[in-house]
Enzyme design. Structure first.
Site, PDB file in Angstrom:
ATOM      1  N   CYS A  96       0.860  -1.186   0.000  1.00 24.41           N
ATOM      2  CA  CYS A  96       0.000   0.000   0.000  1.00 24.41           C
ATOM      3  C   CYS A  96       0.896   1.235   0.000  1.00 24.41           C
ATOM      4  O   CYS A  96       1.710   1.412   0.911  1.00 24.41           O
ATOM      5  CB  CYS A  96      -0.878  -0.011   1.246  1.00 24.41           C
ATOM      6  N   CYS A 123      -0.777   3.653  -6.398  1.00 23.63           N
ATOM      7  CA  CYS A 123      -1.736   3.032  -5.475  1.00 23.63           C
ATOM      8  C   CYS A 123      -1.943   1.600  -5.953  1.00 23.63           C
ATOM      9  O   CYS A 123      -2.228   1.381  -7.132  1.00 23.63           O
ATOM     10  CB  CYS A 123      -3.063   3.793  -5.493  1.00 23.63           C
TER      11      CYS A 123
HETATM   12  N1  DGL Z   1      -4.014   0.514  -1.884  1.00 23.08           N
HETATM   13  C1  DGL Z   1      -3.721   1.772  -1.259  1.00 23.08           C
HETATM   14  C2  DGL Z   1      -2.442   2.371  -1.863  1.00 23.08           C
HETATM   15  O1  DGL Z   1      -1.618   1.696  -2.452  1.00 23.08           O
HETATM   16  C3  DGL Z   1      -4.760   2.861  -1.198  1.00 23.08           C
HETATM   17  C4  DGL Z   1      -6.215   2.625  -1.170  1.00 23.08           C
HETATM   18  C5  DGL Z   1      -6.904   3.417  -0.080  1.00 23.08           C
HETATM   19  O2  DGL Z   1      -7.166   4.635  -0.235  1.00 23.08           O
HETATM   20  O3  DGL Z   1      -7.192   2.797   0.942  1.00 23.08           O
HETATM   21  O4  DGL Z   1      -2.217   3.542  -1.742  1.00 23.08           O
END
Ligand code: DGL
Length: 261
Positions: A73, A187
């Site tokens: 993430c 993301c």
């Molecule tokens: N998957 C997360 C990232 O890589 C973000 C998604 C969210 O806003 O929770 O930033």
């Protein structure tokens, strides 16, 4: 065989899991922790994310005893990587926007970054540009809707094209936006939008760091002493919506998880 704990706010990190399964020896245990209770991370204050990831991963290390933690993430990594590393004993691999890679790929020297609203404000991202893309113009869009779209497409395999175009317009309509030739996905959720992005914007070079994160995890594991004995495959999440849950269960079995807790 090693045991890896992969972490994200939702399904985004499953793109990294798919790459980990290719990169790591068969039978490696991969557990997945999806902090859906606080999704979307991109709309939370920095301090909340930092404290949350640190406590959650410290507790998760004690409970699951991984050999390696992968924070799949960007929103978590760009704010909490250092504090998490201090709080746990095993190595931690993070995921950050592939700005360095974009700087190597671009011909126009105008690169785009799609990420959450939280990530694009982070000093970590500005430092990546300063250090690795000083000769490029970086145009960023902090997208409110794309992570939700990814969660939706994951469950229902359908996409609102107009909404996707709208988010992309925010990037291309910026000054010099028409010169963007390379877009960095900042993301992990956007891995699941990649087929649609490639199809609708075929002239753009799309960069998804998931394979690079998996390679880094592989390198770290070959360097560390493996202490876990068995590889289990559990998926931990929090949801109150039973209809969503059954769709979800079906989809995540494609990523090798049969157990949801
Ligand atoms: N998957 C997360 C990232 O890589 C973000 C998604 C969210 O806003 O929770 O930033």
């Amino acid at each position: 065989l090693a045991r890896v704990l992969t972490f994200d706010s939702g399904i985004g990190g499953l793109g990294v899991v798919a790459e980990l399964r290719k990169a790591l020896p068969p039978g490696t245990g991969i557990d997945y922790l999806a902090d859906t209770a606080l999704f979307p991370y991109g709309e939370q204050p920095d301090g909340v994310i930092k404290d949350r990831c640190t406590t959650l991963l410290r507790d998760a290390e004690a409970r699951f005893k991984p050999d390696l933690i992968v924070i799949a993430c960007n929103t978590a990594s760009t704010i909490a990587l250092d504090t998490v590393r201090q709080a746990v004993t095993v190595p931690v691999v993070g995921t950050v926007p592939p700005i360095r890679w974009a700087a190597r790929e671009t011909r126009s020297h105008v690169i785009g970054l799609l990420a959450t609203r939280a990530t694009i404000t982070r000093p970590y991202v500005h430092a990546l540009q300063r250090d690795y893309a000083p000769n490029c113009i970086l145009l960023a869009h902090g997208a409110r809707g794309l992570a939700d779209m990814a969660e939706h497409i994951f469950r229902y395999r359908s996409l609102d094209q107009a909404e996707l175009d709208q988010e992309l317009d925010y990037l291309f309509s910026q000054k010099q936006g028409n010169q963007i030739d390379t877009i960095a996905l900042g993301c992990t959720h956007y891995t699941f939008l990649l087929p649609a992005l490639r199809q609708h914007y075929p002239d753009i070079i799309w960069l998804d760091p998931a394979p690079a994160v998996a390679r880094q995890a592989q390198v770290m594991l070959t360097r560390s002493k493996i202490k876990s004995e068995t590889g289990r495959q559990d998926f931990f999440t929090e949801t109150s919506d039973s209809k969503q849950y059954s769709m979800f269960k079906k989809e995540i079995s494609n990523f090798g998880f049969s157990n949801i807790k």
